[in-house]
Scaffold this motif. Structure first.
Motif, short mmCIF file in Angstrom:
data_model
loop_
_atom_site.label_atom_id
_atom_site.label_comp_id
_atom_site.label_asym_id
_atom_site.label_seq_id
_atom_site.Cartn_x
_atom_site.Cartn_y
_atom_site.Cartn_z
N ALA A 144 0.83 -1.21 0.00
CA ALA A 144 0.00 0.00 0.00
C ALA A 144 0.86 1.26 0.00
CB ALA A 144 -0.93 0.00 1.21
N ASN A 145 2.02 1.19 0.65
CA ASN A 145 2.92 2.34 0.65
C ASN A 145 3.57 2.56 -0.71
OD1 ASN A 145 2.62 3.36 3.24
ND2 ASN A 145 4.14 2.00 4.12
N TYR A 146 3.59 1.53 -1.55
CA TYR A 146 4.11 1.71 -2.90
C TYR A 146 3.20 2.64 -3.71
CZ TYR A 146 6.97 -2.33 -1.59
OH TYR A 146 7.83 -3.18 -0.95
N LEU A 147 1.91 2.61 -3.42
CA LEU A 147 0.99 3.55 -4.06
C LEU A 147 1.28 4.98 -3.59
CD1 LEU A 147 -2.39 1.60 -3.85
CD2 LEU A 147 -1.13 2.15 -5.92
N ILE A 148 1.56 5.12 -2.28
CA ILE A 148 1.94 6.44 -1.75
C ILE A 148 3.22 6.93 -2.40
CG2 ILE A 148 2.52 7.71 0.34
CD1 ILE A 148 -0.30 6.79 0.43
N CYS A 149 4.18 6.01 -2.59
CA CYS A 149 5.46 6.36 -3.21
C CYS A 149 5.26 6.79 -4.66
CB CYS A 149 6.42 5.17 -3.12
SG CYS A 149 8.09 5.52 -3.71
N SER A 150 4.41 6.06 -5.38
CA SER A 150 4.13 6.42 -6.77
C SER A 150 3.42 7.77 -6.87
CB SER A 150 3.29 5.33 -7.42
OG SER A 150 3.05 5.62 -8.78
N SER A 195 -1.85 12.04 -10.91
CA SER A 195 -1.92 12.33 -9.49
C SER A 195 -3.33 12.15 -8.96
CB SER A 195 -1.43 13.76 -9.23
OG SER A 195 -1.51 14.08 -7.85
N ILE A 196 -4.31 12.63 -9.71
CA ILE A 196 -5.72 12.48 -9.31
C ILE A 196 -6.13 11.02 -9.31
CG2 ILE A 196 -8.09 13.01 -9.97
CD1 ILE A 196 -7.05 15.69 -11.04
N LEU A 197 -5.74 10.27 -10.33
CA LEU A 197 -6.10 8.86 -10.41
C LEU A 197 -5.41 8.04 -9.32
CD1 LEU A 197 -6.18 8.17 -14.27
CD2 LEU A 197 -8.06 8.71 -12.72
N HIS A 198 -4.22 8.46 -8.89
CA HIS A 198 -3.56 7.80 -7.76
C HIS A 198 -4.41 7.92 -6.50
CE1 HIS A 198 0.34 7.28 -9.84
NE2 HIS A 198 0.59 6.43 -8.86
N LEU A 199 -5.04 9.07 -6.30
CA LEU A 199 -5.89 9.25 -5.13
C LEU A 199 -7.07 8.28 -5.17
CD1 LEU A 199 -5.96 13.16 -4.87
CD2 LEU A 199 -4.30 11.54 -3.96
N ALA A 200 -7.62 8.07 -6.37
CA ALA A 200 -8.71 7.11 -6.51
C ALA A 200 -8.23 5.69 -6.26
CB ALA A 200 -9.32 7.22 -7.91
N ALA A 201 -7.03 5.36 -6.74
CA ALA A 201 -6.47 4.02 -6.53
C ALA A 201 -6.20 3.77 -5.05
CB ALA A 201 -5.19 3.86 -7.33
N ALA A 224 -7.79 5.20 -2.54
CA ALA A 224 -9.10 5.04 -1.91
C ALA A 224 -9.64 3.63 -2.13
CB ALA A 224 -10.08 6.08 -2.47
N LEU A 225 -9.48 3.10 -3.34
CA LEU A 225 -9.94 1.75 -3.64
C LEU A 225 -9.16 0.72 -2.82
CD1 LEU A 225 -11.66 -0.18 -5.34
CD2 LEU A 225 -9.88 -0.09 -7.11
N ASP A 226 -7.85 0.91 -2.72
CA ASP A 226 -7.02 -0.01 -1.95
C ASP A 226 -7.43 -0.02 -0.48
OD1 ASP A 226 -4.40 -1.63 -1.64
OD2 ASP A 226 -4.11 0.03 -0.24
N ARG A 227 -7.69 1.14 0.09
CA ARG A 227 -8.06 1.22 1.49
C ARG A 227 -9.47 0.68 1.73
NH1 ARG A 227 -5.30 7.10 2.80
NH2 ARG A 227 -3.21 6.28 3.15
N TYR A 228 -10.35 0.88 0.77
CA TYR A 228 -11.69 0.33 0.90
C TYR A 228 -11.64 -1.19 0.97
CZ TYR A 228 -16.31 -1.24 -0.55
OH TYR A 228 -17.50 -1.90 -0.65
N ARG A 229 -10.86 -1.80 0.09
CA ARG A 229 -10.73 -3.26 0.10
C ARG A 229 -10.08 -3.74 1.39
NH1 ARG A 229 -10.30 -6.13 -4.51
NH2 ARG A 229 -10.33 -7.90 -3.05
N ALA A 230 -9.09 -2.99 1.88
CA ALA A 230 -8.37 -3.40 3.09
C ALA A 230 -9.25 -3.35 4.33
CB ALA A 230 -7.15 -2.50 3.29
N ALA A 288 -16.16 11.26 -8.22
CA ALA A 288 -17.32 10.47 -7.80
C ALA A 288 -16.88 9.16 -7.15
CB ALA A 288 -18.21 10.19 -9.01
N LEU A 289 -15.88 8.51 -7.73
CA LEU A 289 -15.38 7.25 -7.17
C LEU A 289 -14.79 7.47 -5.78
CD1 LEU A 289 -14.75 4.24 -7.61
CD2 LEU A 289 -12.58 4.93 -8.65
N ILE A 290 -14.00 8.52 -5.61
CA ILE A 290 -13.38 8.81 -4.32
C ILE A 290 -14.43 9.11 -3.26
CG2 ILE A 290 -11.95 10.50 -3.09
CD1 ILE A 290 -10.24 10.68 -5.62
N LEU A 291 -15.43 9.90 -3.61
CA LEU A 291 -16.49 10.24 -2.66
C LEU A 291 -17.25 8.99 -2.20
CD1 LEU A 291 -17.96 13.50 -4.23
CD2 LEU A 291 -16.55 13.31 -2.18
N ILE A 292 -17.59 8.12 -3.14
CA ILE A 292 -18.32 6.89 -2.81
C ILE A 292 -17.48 5.98 -1.94
CG2 ILE A 292 -19.33 4.78 -3.78
CD1 ILE A 292 -20.15 6.46 -6.23
N LEU A 293 -16.21 5.78 -2.32
CA LEU A 293 -15.35 4.87 -1.59
C LEU A 293 -15.07 5.35 -0.17
CD1 LEU A 293 -12.76 3.84 -4.34
CD2 LEU A 293 -14.54 2.42 -3.32
#
Length: 376
Positions: free
Chosen positions: A66-72, A118-124, A126-132, A203-208
């Motif tokens: 998950a930190n690799y997403l933060i690094c990216s 950068s914006i799509l990373h925020l969505a990714a 959010a998706l990763d944390r939702y699954r976790a 929209a994806l970030i808000l829902i997640l």
């Protein structure tokens, strides 16, 4: 007809010249101040994102998928600070593009692609944390470095596909007298670029994050009830359930703790030697509610910071893009356009702060980096 004395005319011309010089000096001073301010933002953005990347690389405890997403994300924001902001500063100060169309095309390509990425990373994230949070046990097995790499590659590929059509269209319609910008003549291009780069991820970030908050709230209640249910064994108060229940937020990886600090060490219920008679049932219930309330408040505050920063930084810019490119009579001044653009760039400075400041491991890593830099 009255004739103005020569001495009066000379005085008038001198005062007009002085007034013009004053305007020029004020304009120069304002440009210097503006360039220094924007340059400072670029330097701080570069420093913060470099620290995040370095901390993840050199700190073994932060080596987590998950930190690799933060690094990216930090790497993407670093590209914005290094390859986008300096050219934008020159463009604003000069009030014209003076570096040629080749450099212009390269700058626009990096600008649009990196900001979208950068914006799509925020969505990714959010998706990763939702699954976790919602599927902690199962997702913990699937959450590998390979999966994180696939998500990062997917984000970059999608960003390129979103930014490529507007850039190709501009290449065919390029005109030197329009400066270095992208102007959509068709509504389809505006909808494609703005919705792909911002509105759909928003929209994806808000829902997640709404679902994350609901799931975290439910977990807090369950965990509080589990911790405060005790049994007596040899005169010692022990929890009925393990302090690290598989479905509890404590089992979440460090990035989840950074997201909402779901595991607060001070809130943990520890083993005590007090007798069961000490304390009433009402006190235990009040304590459970207080712990749960504090954590829910902390999670809500963190989510508010994440969503608030993202919306405040990018929503005005993309609203302007839609309005200007779909309304023939609408327009904005260059100053307003530059302000909204840099408001979006500011998100690249805020991201490393928000996504690491709530994580104790990141805080410790930053302190070590600062100490190392002090002794060098």
């Amino acid at each position: 007809m009255c004739r103005v004395p020569a001495s009066s005319m000379d005085a008038f011309n001198k005062s007009a010249l002085d007034f013009s010089l004053d305007d020029d000096s004020k304009s120069t001073a304002s440009k210097i101040l503006l360039s220094l301010t924007l340059s400072l933002l670029a330097v701080i953005t570069t420093t913060m994102n470099s620290m995040v990347i370095t901390a993840i690389i050199v700190t073994r405890k932060l080596h987590h998928p998950a930190n690799y997403l933060i690094c990216s994300l930090a790497f993407t924001d670093l590209l914005v600070a290094i390859l986008v902001m300096p050219f934008s500063i020159v463009y604003i100060i000069k009030e014209a593009w003076v570096m040629g169309q080749v450099v212009c095309n390269m700058w626009l390509s990096v600008d649009i692609t990196c900001c979208t990425c950068s914006i799509l990373h925020l969505a990714a994230i959010a998706l990763d944390r939702y699954r976790a949070i919602t599927d902690a046990v199962e997702y913990a097995r699937k959450r590998t470095s390979r999966r994180a790499a696939i998500m990062i590659v997917a984000v970059w590929v999608i960003s390129i596909f979103i930014s490529l059509p507007p850039l190709l269209w501009r290449h065919h319609q390029a005109s030197d007298d329009e400066g270095c910008l992208i102007k959509h003549d068709h509504i389809a291009f505006t909808i494609y670029s703005t919705f792909g780069a911002f509105y759909i991820p928003l929209a994806l970030i808000l829902i997640l994050y709404y679902k994350i908050y609901r799931a975290a709230k439910s977990l807090y209640v369950k965990r509080g009830a589990s911790q405060l249910s005790k049994q007596t064994m040899n005169g010692t108060m022990l929890p009925l359930c393990s302090d690290r229940d598989p479905q509890s937020p404590d089992t979440l990886s460090p990035p989840e703790k950074s997201f909402s600090d779901l595991s607060t060490e001070g809130d943990r219920v520890r083993i005590t030697n007090k007798s069961p008679q000490e304390g009433s049932r009402r006190e235990r219930s009040s304590r459970k509610q207080r712990i749960s309330g504090n954590r829910e408040k902390k999670a809500a505050t963190t989510l508010g910071l994440i969503l608030g920063a993202f919306v405040i930084c990018w929503l005005p810019f993309f609203l302007k893009e839609v309005i200007v490119n779909t309304c023939a009579t609408c327009g904005t001044s260059a100053a307003v356009a530059d302000f909204l653009t840099w408001l979006g760039y500011l998100n690249s400075l805020i991201n490393p702060l928000i996504y690491t400041i709530f994580n104790e491991d990141f805080k410790k890593a930053f302190k070590k980096l600062i100490k190392c830099g002090h002794y060098m």
